[in-house]
Design a protein around this motif. Structure first.
Motif, PDB file in Angstrom:
ATOM      1  N   GLY A  21      -9.014   2.124 -39.029  1.00 30.38           N
ATOM      2  CA  GLY A  21      -8.115   2.809 -38.579  1.00 30.38           C
ATOM      3  C   GLY A  21      -8.437   4.055 -37.595  1.00 30.38           C
ATOM      4  O   GLY A  21      -7.763   4.821 -36.977  1.00 30.38           O
ATOM      5  N   GLN A  22      -9.690   4.210 -37.168  1.00 30.82           N
ATOM      6  CA  GLN A  22     -10.130   5.142 -36.373  1.00 30.82           C
ATOM      7  C   GLN A  22     -10.416   4.201 -34.850  1.00 30.82           C
ATOM      8  O   GLN A  22     -11.015   3.083 -34.967  1.00 30.82           O
ATOM      9  CB  GLN A  22     -11.571   5.726 -36.717  1.00 30.82           C
ATOM     10  CG  GLN A  22     -12.246   6.661 -35.892  1.00 30.82           C
ATOM     11  CD  GLN A  22     -13.456   7.149 -36.448  1.00 30.82           C
ATOM     12  OE1 GLN A  22     -14.426   6.522 -37.166  1.00 30.82           O
ATOM     13  NE2 GLN A  22     -13.708   8.463 -36.681  1.00 30.82           N
ATOM     14  N   SER A  23     -10.242   5.037 -33.909  1.00 29.47           N
ATOM     15  CA  SER A  23     -10.518   4.457 -32.470  1.00 29.47           C
ATOM     16  C   SER A  23     -11.917   4.538 -32.205  1.00 29.47           C
ATOM     17  O   SER A  23     -12.841   5.342 -32.857  1.00 29.47           O
ATOM     18  CB  SER A  23      -9.610   4.985 -31.752  1.00 29.47           C
ATOM     19  OG  SER A  23     -10.328   6.415 -31.235  1.00 29.47           O
ATOM     20  N   VAL A  24     -12.370   3.387 -31.611  1.00 30.49           N
ATOM     21  CA  VAL A  24     -13.820   3.350 -31.038  1.00 30.49           C
ATOM     22  C   VAL A  24     -14.160   4.731 -30.407  1.00 30.49           C
ATOM     23  O   VAL A  24     -15.502   5.237 -30.530  1.00 30.49           O
ATOM     24  CB  VAL A  24     -14.078   1.957 -30.378  1.00 30.49           C
ATOM     25  CG1 VAL A  24     -15.399   2.122 -29.646  1.00 30.49           C
ATOM     26  CG2 VAL A  24     -14.116   0.746 -31.047  1.00 30.49           C
ATOM     27  N   CYS A  35     -20.900   7.227 -23.399  1.00 28.19           N
ATOM     28  CA  CYS A  35     -21.113   6.269 -22.192  1.00 28.19           C
ATOM     29  C   CYS A  35     -19.743   5.945 -21.644  1.00 28.19           C
ATOM     30  O   CYS A  35     -20.073   5.242 -20.655  1.00 28.19           O
ATOM     31  CB  CYS A  35     -21.532   5.007 -23.141  1.00 28.19           C
ATOM     32  SG  CYS A  35     -20.014   3.873 -24.277  1.00 28.19           S
ATOM     33  N   VAL A  36     -18.785   6.521 -21.849  1.00 23.89           N
ATOM     34  CA  VAL A  36     -17.761   6.367 -21.099  1.00 23.89           C
ATOM     35  C   VAL A  36     -16.898   7.802 -20.683  1.00 23.89           C
ATOM     36  O   VAL A  36     -17.160   8.710 -21.692  1.00 23.89           O
ATOM     37  CB  VAL A  36     -16.484   5.454 -21.553  1.00 23.89           C
ATOM     38  CG1 VAL A  36     -16.840   4.060 -21.671  1.00 23.89           C
ATOM     39  CG2 VAL A  36     -15.967   6.085 -22.909  1.00 23.89           C
ATOM     40  N   PRO A  37     -16.228   8.062 -19.710  1.00 25.44           N
ATOM     41  CA  PRO A  37     -15.557   9.157 -19.511  1.00 25.44           C
ATOM     42  C   PRO A  37     -14.506   9.329 -20.206  1.00 25.44           C
ATOM     43  O   PRO A  37     -13.803   8.408 -20.909  1.00 25.44           O
ATOM     44  CB  PRO A  37     -15.210   9.192 -18.086  1.00 25.44           C
ATOM     45  CG  PRO A  37     -15.669   7.865 -17.421  1.00 25.44           C
ATOM     46  CD  PRO A  37     -16.477   7.177 -18.525  1.00 25.44           C
ATOM     47  N   VAL A  38     -13.849  10.543 -20.629  1.00 23.62           N
ATOM     48  CA  VAL A  38     -12.761  10.602 -21.548  1.00 23.62           C
ATOM     49  C   VAL A  38     -11.624  11.119 -20.837  1.00 23.62           C
ATOM     50  O   VAL A  38     -11.955  12.407 -20.135  1.00 23.62           O
ATOM     51  CB  VAL A  38     -13.020  11.377 -22.836  1.00 23.62           C
ATOM     52  CG1 VAL A  38     -12.031  11.556 -23.850  1.00 23.62           C
ATOM     53  CG2 VAL A  38     -14.206  10.843 -23.607  1.00 23.62           C
ATOM     54  N   GLY A  39     -10.435  10.884 -20.847  1.00 27.23           N
ATOM     55  CA  GLY A  39      -9.318  11.450 -20.313  1.00 27.23           C
ATOM     56  C   GLY A  39      -8.045  11.919 -21.379  1.00 27.23           C
ATOM     57  O   GLY A  39      -8.484  12.818 -22.057  1.00 27.23           O
ATOM     58  N   CYS A  40      -7.155  11.024 -21.255  1.00 30.29           N
ATOM     59  CA  CYS A  40      -5.953  11.619 -22.077  1.00 30.29           C
ATOM     60  C   CYS A  40      -6.011  11.182 -23.273  1.00 30.29           C
ATOM     61  O   CYS A  40      -5.288  11.785 -24.308  1.00 30.29           O
ATOM     62  CB  CYS A  40      -4.659  10.800 -21.466  1.00 30.29           C
ATOM     63  SG  CYS A  40      -4.541   9.113 -21.610  1.00 30.29           S
ATOM     64  N   ARG A  41      -7.092  10.307 -23.962  1.00 30.90           N
ATOM     65  CA  ARG A  41      -7.245   9.921 -25.194  1.00 30.90           C
ATOM     66  C   ARG A  41      -5.915   9.183 -26.014  1.00 30.90           C
ATOM     67  O   ARG A  41      -5.609   8.965 -27.143  1.00 30.90           O
ATOM     68  CB  ARG A  41      -7.468  10.976 -26.195  1.00 30.90           C
ATOM     69  CG  ARG A  41      -8.908  11.543 -25.961  1.00 30.90           C
ATOM     70  CD  ARG A  41      -9.282  12.474 -26.762  1.00 30.90           C
ATOM     71  NE  ARG A  41     -10.648  13.183 -26.861  1.00 30.90           N
ATOM     72  CZ  ARG A  41     -10.956  13.967 -25.753  1.00 30.90           C
ATOM     73  NH1 ARG A  41     -10.075  14.454 -25.178  1.00 30.90           N
ATOM     74  NH2 ARG A  41     -12.336  14.221 -25.756  1.00 30.90           N
ATOM     75  N   CYS A  42      -4.917   8.752 -25.145  1.00 30.10           N
ATOM     76  CA  CYS A  42      -3.898   7.956 -25.579  1.00 30.10           C
ATOM     77  C   CYS A  42      -3.529   6.801 -24.943  1.00 30.10           C
ATOM     78  O   CYS A  42      -2.310   6.214 -24.797  1.00 30.10           O
ATOM     79  CB  CYS A  42      -2.511   8.990 -25.430  1.00 30.10           C
ATOM     80  SG  CYS A  42      -2.125   9.359 -23.924  1.00 30.10           S
ATOM     81  N   GLY A  43      -4.357   5.966 -24.270  1.00 36.44           N
ATOM     82  CA  GLY A  43      -4.140   4.906 -23.697  1.00 36.44           C
ATOM     83  C   GLY A  43      -3.517   4.942 -22.343  1.00 36.44           C
ATOM     84  O   GLY A  43      -3.019   3.672 -21.639  1.00 36.44           O
ATOM     85  N   GLY A  44      -3.415   5.785 -21.611  1.00 35.05           N
ATOM     86  CA  GLY A  44      -2.712   6.145 -20.187  1.00 35.05           C
ATOM     87  C   GLY A  44      -3.584   5.961 -19.229  1.00 35.05           C
ATOM     88  O   GLY A  44      -3.206   5.741 -18.099  1.00 35.05           O
ATOM     89  N   MET A  62      -1.520   0.618 -24.672  1.00 36.65           N
ATOM     90  CA  MET A  62      -2.418   0.915 -23.230  1.00 36.65           C
ATOM     91  C   MET A  62      -1.557   0.548 -22.135  1.00 36.65           C
ATOM     92  O   MET A  62      -0.865  -0.277 -22.082  1.00 36.65           O
ATOM     93  CB  MET A  62      -3.456  -0.020 -23.431  1.00 36.65           C
ATOM     94  CG  MET A  62      -4.685   0.377 -24.628  1.00 36.65           C
ATOM     95  SD  MET A  62      -6.088  -0.933 -24.402  1.00 36.65           S
ATOM     96  CE  MET A  62      -5.406  -2.173 -25.078  1.00 36.65           C
ATOM     97  N   SER A  63      -1.921   1.384 -21.270  1.00 38.56           N
ATOM     98  CA  SER A  63      -0.974   1.205 -19.893  1.00 38.56           C
ATOM     99  C   SER A  63      -1.338  -0.305 -19.255  1.00 38.56           C
ATOM    100  O   SER A  63      -2.662  -0.414 -19.213  1.00 38.56           O
ATOM    101  CB  SER A  63      -1.805   2.362 -18.869  1.00 38.56           C
ATOM    102  OG  SER A  63      -1.221   2.277 -17.862  1.00 38.56           O
ATOM    103  N   ARG A  64      -0.609  -0.810 -18.895  1.00 41.68           N
ATOM    104  CA  ARG A  64      -0.868  -2.079 -18.194  1.00 41.68           C
ATOM    105  C   ARG A  64      -1.597  -2.246 -17.008  1.00 41.68           C
ATOM    106  O   ARG A  64      -2.166  -2.851 -16.486  1.00 41.68           O
ATOM    107  CB  ARG A  64       0.663  -2.896 -18.230  1.00 41.68           C
ATOM    108  CG  ARG A  64       1.047  -3.382 -19.633  1.00 41.68           C
ATOM    109  CD  ARG A  64       2.140  -4.266 -19.392  1.00 41.68           C
ATOM    110  NE  ARG A  64       3.081  -4.724 -20.693  1.00 41.68           N
ATOM    111  CZ  ARG A  64       2.534  -5.886 -21.306  1.00 41.68           C
ATOM    112  NH1 ARG A  64       1.622  -6.635 -20.888  1.00 41.68           N
ATOM    113  NH2 ARG A  64       2.959  -6.113 -22.355  1.00 41.68           N
ATOM    114  N   LEU A  78      -9.259  -0.233 -23.780  1.00 40.57           N
ATOM    115  CA  LEU A  78      -9.458   1.121 -23.819  1.00 40.57           C
ATOM    116  C   LEU A  78     -10.001   1.549 -25.037  1.00 40.57           C
ATOM    117  O   LEU A  78      -9.358   1.342 -26.180  1.00 40.57           O
ATOM    118  CB  LEU A  78      -8.248   2.005 -23.168  1.00 40.57           C
ATOM    119  CG  LEU A  78      -7.536   1.462 -22.026  1.00 40.57           C
ATOM    120  CD1 LEU A  78      -6.255   2.422 -21.632  1.00 40.57           C
ATOM    121  CD2 LEU A  78      -8.716   1.643 -20.841  1.00 40.57           C
ATOM    122  N   ALA A  79     -10.935   2.247 -25.237  1.00 40.41           N
ATOM    123  CA  ALA A  79     -11.817   2.499 -26.308  1.00 40.41           C
ATOM    124  C   ALA A  79     -10.905   3.533 -27.109  1.00 40.41           C
ATOM    125  O   ALA A  79     -11.049   3.481 -28.406  1.00 40.41           O
ATOM    126  CB  ALA A  79     -13.063   3.343 -26.134  1.00 40.41           C
TER     127      ALA A  79
END
Length: 111
Positions: A21-24, A35-44, A62-64, A78-79
């Motif tokens: 239940g936890q996101s990667v 290892c990846v940049p972090v932005g909105c944390r909500c798939g957008g 996730m944003s198409r 998206l992680a």
């Protein structure tokens, strides 16, 4: 400790645990990995794109624009919206910081 899944980043060999239940991305951040940049944390925003090379997972919304159905079928996700069901092998796809900076401008007040 309850059930958790081992996530392995292919190129660096870094490994971390992810709870059901936890996101990667959340598990990666808790381990202190970047290892990846972090932005909105909500798939957008699409910043935290990874490729899942092995294992089973579920995806949240996730944003198409950043994760098309074709890309998702190829494991490009998206992680922040990937929830493992088994141990996973991922490949991080960090975006160029230079590319990100070009989208932002700075203005100075004139006195």
């Amino acid at each position: 400790m309850g059930e958790s899944f081992q996530i392995t980043e292919q190129f660096s060999g870094e490994q971390f645990r992810c709870k059901p239940g936890q996101s990667v991305l959340k598990a990666m951040e808790q381990k202190g990995l970047k290892c990846v940049p972090v932005g909105c944390r909500c798939g957008g925003c699409g910043f935290c794109k990874v490729t899942v090379l092995g294992g089973d997972y579920e995806c949240g919304k996730m944003s198409r624009v950043h994760a098309s159905p074709e890309a998702i079928n190829q494991g490009e996700v998206l992680a922040c919206r990937v929830y493992p069901l088994t141990d996973l092998i991922i490949e991080c796809q960090p975006q160029s910081i230079v590319g990100l900076d070009s989208e932002h401008t700075t203005t100075k007040a004139i006195r």
